[in-house]
Design a protein around this motif. Sequence first.
Motif, mmCIF file in Angstrom:
data_model
loop_
_atom_site.group_PDB
_atom_site.id
_atom_site.type_symbol
_atom_site.label_atom_id
_atom_site.label_comp_id
_atom_site.label_asym_id
_atom_site.label_seq_id
_atom_site.Cartn_x
_atom_site.Cartn_y
_atom_site.Cartn_z
ATOM 1 N N ALA A 594 109.863 33.804 73.646
ATOM 2 C CA ALA A 594 109.657 35.099 74.503
ATOM 3 C C ALA A 594 107.681 35.677 75.410
ATOM 4 N N GLY A 595 107.400 36.104 75.649
ATOM 5 C CA GLY A 595 106.343 36.949 75.685
ATOM 6 C C GLY A 595 106.237 38.212 76.137
ATOM 7 N N VAL A 596 105.195 38.699 77.360
ATOM 8 C CA VAL A 596 105.237 39.982 76.818
ATOM 9 C C VAL A 596 104.655 39.984 78.403
ATOM 10 N N ILE A 597 104.984 40.687 79.927
ATOM 11 C CA ILE A 597 103.830 41.531 80.714
ATOM 12 C C ILE A 597 103.282 42.818 80.740
ATOM 13 N N ASP A 598 102.146 41.628 81.103
ATOM 14 C CA ASP A 598 100.786 43.225 80.953
ATOM 15 C C ASP A 598 100.413 44.071 82.346
ATOM 16 N N LEU A 599 101.420 44.901 82.057
ATOM 17 C CA LEU A 599 101.484 45.680 82.717
ATOM 18 C C LEU A 599 99.888 46.384 83.848
ATOM 19 N N SER A 600 98.682 46.209 82.784
ATOM 20 C CA SER A 600 97.710 46.333 83.472
ATOM 21 C C SER A 600 97.094 45.913 84.072
ATOM 22 N N ARG A 601 97.504 44.742 84.719
ATOM 23 C CA ARG A 601 96.896 43.219 85.224
ATOM 24 C C ARG A 601 97.986 43.939 86.156
ATOM 25 N N PHE A 602 98.449 44.431 87.003
ATOM 26 C CA PHE A 602 99.352 45.198 88.307
ATOM 27 C C PHE A 602 98.458 46.401 87.737
ATOM 28 N N ASN A 603 97.364 47.193 87.871
ATOM 29 C CA ASN A 603 97.093 48.558 87.305
ATOM 30 C C ASN A 603 98.086 49.246 87.280
ATOM 31 N N TYR A 604 99.494 49.028 86.306
ATOM 32 C CA TYR A 604 100.367 50.013 86.201
ATOM 33 C C TYR A 604 100.727 50.253 87.237
ATOM 34 N N LYS A 605 101.599 49.499 88.456
ATOM 35 C CA LYS A 605 101.627 49.942 89.427
ATOM 36 C C LYS A 605 103.375 50.227 89.288
ATOM 37 N N PRO A 606 103.772 51.093 90.238
ATOM 38 C CA PRO A 606 105.174 51.575 89.966
ATOM 39 C C PRO A 606 106.065 50.616 91.280
ATOM 40 N N GLY A 607 107.330 50.587 91.278
ATOM 41 C CA GLY A 607 107.763 49.650 91.904
ATOM 42 C C GLY A 607 108.747 48.147 91.681
ATOM 43 N N THR A 608 108.794 47.926 92.540
ATOM 44 C CA THR A 608 110.048 46.679 92.518
ATOM 45 C C THR A 608 108.974 45.082 91.926
ATOM 46 N N TYR A 609 109.260 45.274 90.667
ATOM 47 C CA TYR A 609 108.418 43.646 90.016
ATOM 48 C C TYR A 609 109.481 42.064 90.275
ATOM 49 N N TYR A 610 109.175 41.357 90.953
ATOM 50 C CA TYR A 610 109.658 39.612 91.336
ATOM 51 C C TYR A 610 109.352 39.226 89.496
ATOM 52 N N VAL A 611 110.413 39.171 88.929
ATOM 53 C CA VAL A 611 110.357 38.033 87.176
ATOM 54 C C VAL A 611 110.851 36.790 86.642
ATOM 55 N N ASN A 612 110.108 35.364 87.163
ATOM 56 C CA ASN A 612 110.921 34.350 87.401
ATOM 57 C C ASN A 612 110.188 33.630 86.372
ATOM 58 N N VAL A 613 111.331 32.592 85.242
ATOM 59 C CA VAL A 613 111.250 32.207 84.794
ATOM 60 C C VAL A 613 111.458 30.724 84.503
ATOM 61 N N ARG A 614 110.003 29.986 84.466
ATOM 62 C CA ARG A 614 109.441 29.122 85.908
ATOM 63 C C ARG A 614 110.123 27.428 84.489
ATOM 64 N N ALA A 615 109.977 26.453 84.431
ATOM 65 C CA ALA A 615 110.077 25.222 83.492
ATOM 66 C C ALA A 615 109.270 24.229 83.813
ATOM 67 N N VAL A 616 108.625 23.593 82.848
ATOM 68 C CA VAL A 616 107.661 23.008 83.102
ATOM 69 C C VAL A 616 107.463 21.713 82.064
ATOM 70 N N GLU A 617 108.312 20.722 83.189
ATOM 71 C CA GLU A 617 109.148 19.521 82.658
ATOM 72 C C GLU A 617 107.645 18.540 82.443
ATOM 73 N N GLN A 618 107.908 17.658 81.272
ATOM 74 C CA GLN A 618 106.360 16.612 80.900
ATOM 75 C C GLN A 618 106.397 16.250 82.175
ATOM 76 N N SER A 619 106.559 15.722 83.051
ATOM 77 C CA SER A 619 105.814 14.918 84.336
ATOM 78 C C SER A 619 105.364 15.685 85.521
ATOM 79 N N LYS A 620 105.183 17.347 84.814
ATOM 80 C CA LYS A 620 104.237 18.457 85.289
ATOM 81 C C LYS A 620 105.450 19.460 86.671
ATOM 82 N N ARG A 621 106.882 18.093 87.647
ATOM 83 C CA ARG A 621 106.989 19.585 87.936
ATOM 84 C C ARG A 621 107.598 20.672 87.331
#
Length: 633
Positions: A594-621
């Motif tokens: 679980a996590g939270v997207i803080d819209l203040s980081r984007f100055n509450y900009k309206p429009g399309t947001y691209y959200v990717n869930v990214r895996a980080v392996e133990q090898s750092k890949r």
Amino acid sequence: MQNNSSKRREKRRKRKMGEKQPSKWKEILLKILYWVGEILTVFIAGLSVLLALSVRWMFATWTNLSMDELVYHLTAPLDGTNTDMIWDYVRVCAVPTILVIFFLILILIAWRKKEKVHLFRGIINLVALVGIIVMLGYTWTELGVGDYLKDQNTESKFIEDEYVDPTDVEVVFPEQKRNLIYIFLESMETTYSDVDDGGAFDENVIPELTEIAQTNEDFSGADPKLNGGYSLAGTTWTMGAMFAQTSGLPLNISISANDMDTQDSFFPGVTTLGDILSDAGYTQTLLIGSEAQFGGRKLYFQEHGNYEMEDYSYAIENGLIPSDYKVWWGYEDQKLFEFAKEKLLQLSQGDEPFNLTMLTVDTHFEDGYVCEQCPTEYDTQYSNVMACSSRQVGEFLKWIQQQDFYENTTIVISGDHPTMDSDYCAEIDQEGNYDRRVFTAYINAAAYAQDQQERTYSTFDNFPTTLAALGVQIDGDRLGLGTNLFSGTKTLLEEFGNSKVNAELKKKSEFIEKLSAMDKTNDALLIREGKMNGADADIDMTHVAEGYIPVAVTNVSDSIVNNLQGLVLTVWTEDGQADVTWYELNPDEEGNYAGVIDLSRFNYKPGTYYVNVRAVEQSKREYDINCMEINVP
């Protein structure tokens, strides 16, 4: 008066004999048949000339052309083909055919009212048909079409019986994984060395490569003479060779099973060197100076190992060469080795082990490409090109050995297949007392040959041997149809003999056709390649007005959990990811995040947001396992 009477008598005579005057429709039909005959004459004559010239050009361009190679390229896409070769075909075959057709049409038009035109047309048709039959018979014999069709209708269980599926074998990497540099040398043979060093020439045109093989490992035992791998059926052209050396299998399947123009996968049921290294956390790159699409190379290496493609098009798109630059098949090897140095320095700075696979091109038939570095010390152009390639590889190897990453890097140098140049080895083939093999050398390997006798091996054996050279332990020392040459286990050639193995490989194998269609690709690889999601993601838009968006990630794929260090979110709103922001996702006891997207980081900009869930392996890949677009009002 007498003339009129004669005409009337003639008409009465014709009516009595049942003769009729030609009708208008009959005249039209006769004209149509006449022109159909003319067109057929021109078509048959043109086809005969084109076929004769094409057969002559084909066998002059490809010496020892095999039927399986021809079948493969007839069904493979033409993207990336050397335009010089295409224009050579146009010049030698198409243009003369057009000229013959043009002059034949002129003759037929000029003689159309002469009685002898029918005789002339008949002779042309007869000669053309005889020419077509003769050319088809010659091609049938030279390509061994009869034997090919017989083999394709003769089932062999040899591959099925001898194939060792890598997924059934325990493969253990060392704690510190070694880097791999794999260099495919176009058309490079041991043949080009001198007789004293194991070649077939009076003068050694590859002195640097000869020294490399003699001072490293080519499995010649105590004998200083060069030893190389045999290129068997289904491996005698570039894609077949690259496939064989990385999968341990021949690229020898029927046309229907190998329809390269429509397929979207390349032997998905096979586990290859690229698959194994990818699963072990390697960053992989294919660096070539031609178009990767040619022959299905891009499809194969992207599907099996998720290689980054750095080919001719990549070089143009990234400003490495001018947009209008094109020589030979793309760009020359001189540039390839310089680009490789830059890439290696970049890869060596990463935390992951790397595999840089390269393919040279200057030594491609016919006669090779002469660059500004090529010497002029030999009588033939091809010898000078081979000498240039040998020197460039030698200098490249010395550069690598001076780098910090060399200590933990294994280098494999292998010819892809014997040359198809029409005359370079003609005398050697005619004498028949020398076995032509591809150049082979393993450098800075983390293994030692247990058998000090000269090994008899094929390019299939490169597959497990390359892994063994990286320090990988292979249970049973067999993968695919290949044997780990560092071990004492016999190769298929040592066990059955060259003739037996080659004969069996040419026959129909339902097993290999099943492998070409079977989807046995593991989920982890599909996820890394972006072909399937590795988790579900739920976006809660009910808190947008409060300035944040909760994100819940569930059902993380079991295939990636074992190597998983954690999950992060990458979020951005602009092209080019100028405002990309990273958020860590927190795991719970059930394996959800679980996590939270803080819209203040984007100055509450309206429009399309691209959200990717990214895996980080133990090898750092890192790689995306779920990608979404959301609209923030």
